[in-house]
Design an enzyme around this catalytic site. Structure first.
Site, PDB file in Angstrom:
ATOM      1  N   GLY A 228      39.079  44.299  30.639  1.00  0.00           N
ATOM      2  CA  GLY A 228      38.808  43.500  31.828  1.00  0.00           C
ATOM      3  C   GLY A 228      38.241  42.139  31.472  1.00  0.00           C
ATOM      4  O   GLY A 228      38.465  41.632  30.367  1.00  0.00           O
ATOM      5  N   SER A 229      37.488  41.570  32.390  1.00  0.00           N
ATOM      6  CA  SER A 229      36.991  40.201  32.213  1.00  0.00           C
ATOM      7  C   SER A 229      35.793  40.159  31.265  1.00  0.00           C
ATOM      8  O   SER A 229      35.098  41.161  31.063  1.00  0.00           O
ATOM      9  CB  SER A 229      36.584  39.612  33.564  1.00  0.00           C
ATOM     10  N   THR A 232      32.450  40.955  33.193  1.00  0.00           N
ATOM     11  CA  THR A 232      32.235  42.386  33.428  1.00  0.00           C
ATOM     12  C   THR A 232      32.000  43.111  32.111  1.00  0.00           C
ATOM     13  O   THR A 232      31.187  44.040  32.042  1.00  0.00           O
ATOM     14  CB  THR A 232      33.441  42.998  34.172  1.00  0.00           C
ATOM     15  N   GLY A 233      32.692  42.695  31.056  1.00  0.00           N
ATOM     16  CA  GLY A 233      32.497  43.305  29.745  1.00  0.00           C
ATOM     17  C   GLY A 233      31.061  43.208  29.261  1.00  0.00           C
ATOM     18  O   GLY A 233      30.525  44.149  28.671  1.00  0.00           O
ATOM     19  N   GLU A 250      38.014  45.113  25.439  1.00  0.00           N
ATOM     20  CA  GLU A 250      39.159  44.203  25.304  1.00  0.00           C
ATOM     21  C   GLU A 250      39.083  43.261  26.495  1.00  0.00           C
ATOM     22  O   GLU A 250      39.324  43.663  27.625  1.00  0.00           O
ATOM     23  CB  GLU A 250      40.473  45.003  25.280  1.00  0.00           C
ATOM     24  N   CYS A 284      46.243  39.113  29.555  1.00  0.00           N
ATOM     25  CA  CYS A 284      45.220  38.452  28.734  1.00  0.00           C
ATOM     26  C   CYS A 284      45.826  37.711  27.549  1.00  0.00           C
ATOM     27  O   CYS A 284      45.263  36.731  27.083  1.00  0.00           O
ATOM     28  CB  CYS A 284      44.180  39.478  28.272  1.00  0.00           C
TER      29      CYS A 284
END
Length: 479
Positions: A228-229, A232-233, A250, A284
């Site tokens: 994800g982003s 958020t990571g 990732e 991505c």
């Protein structure tokens, strides 16, 4: 293909806990991004649902972790056959929930079986460090326990399978949390899995934004694999730290692509065009910053614009559609905000440049002519079909620009001079670097980011080992 594979019903969607289908008191639905119409209802899982799933996963781990690689491989191969037997239903459901054209959905669903078979073809090694008559020292790999898979909305089928297959093959159990935007295929993938794996080995919980933090905080989950982003990571990593969970991240990228002056423009235009805009640029590892040598810049830009104009924008169910909608309203609004910087920064759009209101979240492809490095369209990952194209002349300068951001997921360089291409590639700070291609992936090749684009890798042997503990054994034959 398995002749006895169950044909799934793609009209109802329930949680799978301990191989039982269940719903919840509260339900929700996502939106079809092409039509803005509601998709079917899905569960909103509670802490109690999660606790049940974790208990089932921990119980199942005791026996699943003791099975052989061959047993797990056999079960996973049968599962791959069953996914392929249901490929049509999965592809149509993927287009309904994600918006990507049916042709792209069909490719993604097809990759699921390829990934399962490719990942399970890898051998987990036992490394002998020392062996004498008196003793042996070995390094072996053991499963971690219960894994949580937090799956994004851009590639919900492949990225769920890319977590399920490694976790199960290495002897772990797994709980899948789909994106609230795209829960449908992931729910059905796990429902299908109940035919091939014992209760508790693979489960799925649909939920809203509250479910992710519940999973990352849960003391009974041993590893999180998150795609994800970056923002958020960082929250996922902070949450996992409370219980020292293993974590693979990732995260986003802003991939540079460097075109040297010796390329065959006509040969690469279709490749660059598609690799910049596949899935409406919601990948991505798409080309997101295109650096074109000044000697070929004008001709290349003109031909790129002409090519991209031939790509059809429309509902993913329509024939020949290339650009489906952006997947959700949140991403659509982010894109509109980024598009507002085109006029604010006085940038030159040679294609597109504005977003027209439509029934769905459609954005026509946009190309920006030589914006400054400081502009938002260069600095920010768009996750929408807007491509900045910049001139370069000095090799060291363009490498410095390519490496300037905090992201480092993918990067590519294109040149007829292979030695030059690899020399530039060696200097690019990215987890994956391509020469004369972009976005090539396969299950036996690891994939992950440098800098803020992630932590650890998925896939390949390194990715499999991310689902294992390393154990060093000192084996003495006597006292």
């Amino acid at each position: 293909m398995s002749s006895n594979a169950k044909t799934l019903d793609f009209t109802t969607f329930q949680n799978v806990i301990n191989n039982q289908l269940s719903s919840t008191a509260t339900t929700r639905h996502s939106i079809n991004p092409a039509t803005s119409r509601p998709n079917p209802e899905v569960p909103v899982s509670t802490q109690e649902d999660l606790d049940k799933a974790v208990k089932a996963a921990r119980d199942a781990f005791k026996t699943w972790s003791k099975t052989s690689f061959e047993e797990r491989r056999k079960a996973l191969h049968a599962y791959a056959d069953a996914i392929e037997a249901n490929a049509d239903g999965f592809a149509k459901t993927l287009t309904m929930e994600q918006g990507k054209p049916l042709s792209q959905s069909t490719v993604e669903v097809g990759m699921a079986g390829t990934w399962i078979r490719g990942l399970t073809a890898l051998e987990i090694p036992i490394n002998t460090i020392e062996e004498t008559e008196e003793r042996k020292i070995i390094q072996r790999y053991t499963p971690l326990g219960v894994c949580g898979a937090i799956v994004p909305w851009n590639f919900p089928v492949l990225l769920a399978i890319g977590k399920i297959a490694p976790a199960l093959y290495t002897g772990n159990t797994i709980i899948v949390k789909p994106s609230p935007f795209t829960p449908y295929c992931d729910i059905k993938l796990v429902e299908l899995a109940t035919q091939f794996f014992p209760p508790g080995v693979v489960q799925v919980l649909s939920g809203d934004d509250a479910l992710g933090p519940m999973i990352t905080e849960h003391a009974g989950i041993d590893k999180i694999s998150f795609t994800g982003s970056i923002a958020t990571g960082k929250r996922v990593m902070a949450s996992c730290a409370k219980t020292l969970k293993r974590v693979t991240l990732e995260l986003g990228g802003n991939d540079p692509c460097i075109l040297c002056e010796d390329v065959d423009i006509d040969a690469i235009i279709p490749k660059i065009g598609i690799l910049s805009y596949l899935c409406s640029s919601q990948i991505c590892m798409m080309i997101k910053r295109l650096y074109v040598h000044e000697k070929i810049y004008d001709e290349f830009l003109e031909k790129l614009v002409a090519f991209v104009k031939t790509l059809k924008v429309g509902d993913g169910t329509e024939a020949d559609t290339f650009f489906g909608p952006v997947q959700n309203k949140m991403q659509y609004e982010k894109a509109k905000d980024l598009f507002s910087s085109i006029s604010a920064d006085k940038l030159k759009a040679v294609l597109g440049g504005s977003i027209e209101d439509s029934k769905g979240y459609f954005i026509h492809p946009t190309i920006i002519d030589n914006p400054p490095e400081s502009s938002r369209v260069v600095q920010e990952e768009p996750f929408a079909p807007i491509l900045p194209v910049m001139k370069w002349s000095d090799e060291d300068d363009v490498i410095a620009k390519a490496n300037a951001l905090e992201t480092g997921l993918g990067a590519s360089v294109w040149s007829k001079d292979f030695e030059r291409g690899t020399r530039i590639a060696d200097q690019l700070q990215s987890g994956v670097v391509w020469v004369n291609s972009h976005f090539d992936v396969q299950p036996n090749a690891p994939f992950g980011g440098h800098k803020q684009s992630g932590l650890g890798v998925e896939w390949g042997l390194s990715g499999l080992l991310g689902y294992c503990n390393s154990q060093t054994q000192w084996l003495k034959k006597g006292f």
